[in-house]
Scaffold this active site. Sequence first.
Site: not given
Length: 178
Positions: A33-35
């Site tokens: 999961t990228y932010f």
Amino acid sequence: MIEVEVKGYADDGVFERVREKFELIRKEYHEDTYFRHPCRDFAETDEALRIRVKRFDGHFEAFLTYKGPKMDTNSKTRKEIEVPISDPDRHAEILRSLGFEEVLTIEKTREKYYVDKGIVIDLDDVEGLGKFVEVECLTERSDIVEETVKKLREILESLGVKKFERRSYLELAMGKEV
């Protein structure tokens, strides 16, 4: 730590050659999961922040990872800072509370193979993107990056890889959405 990494597009033939030639370490399932940073554009600065959840052999591991800008024009080599975390949902909650926004989650199945001391090959089947092969080495020495990239590229070429890719899976996935 510097992650020296070369990635290429793969097919069943490349996967089979890796399986025949190298020793399987393990098969993993990844959710990355990228932010998005609240004050700067990681797409412009060529950085990434992610939470990775790995599942393998009935186990679970999670990491918070920062990846700096690519260091050369021939590979995906970057400074990488990775720390283990015990509760990825709570860490994601902290990031969201600080203004970070989730961008995208990339899911993949990865087979890890031992090549040589410090060198591993990953066979990745990435949801929505296809099959890739990555070969990587971790080092603290920036003076050996160029020769290491050359060596890693030669390994992939010997396995039949014809097309190389510098973009991350996130970049590829975002490009598909545009």
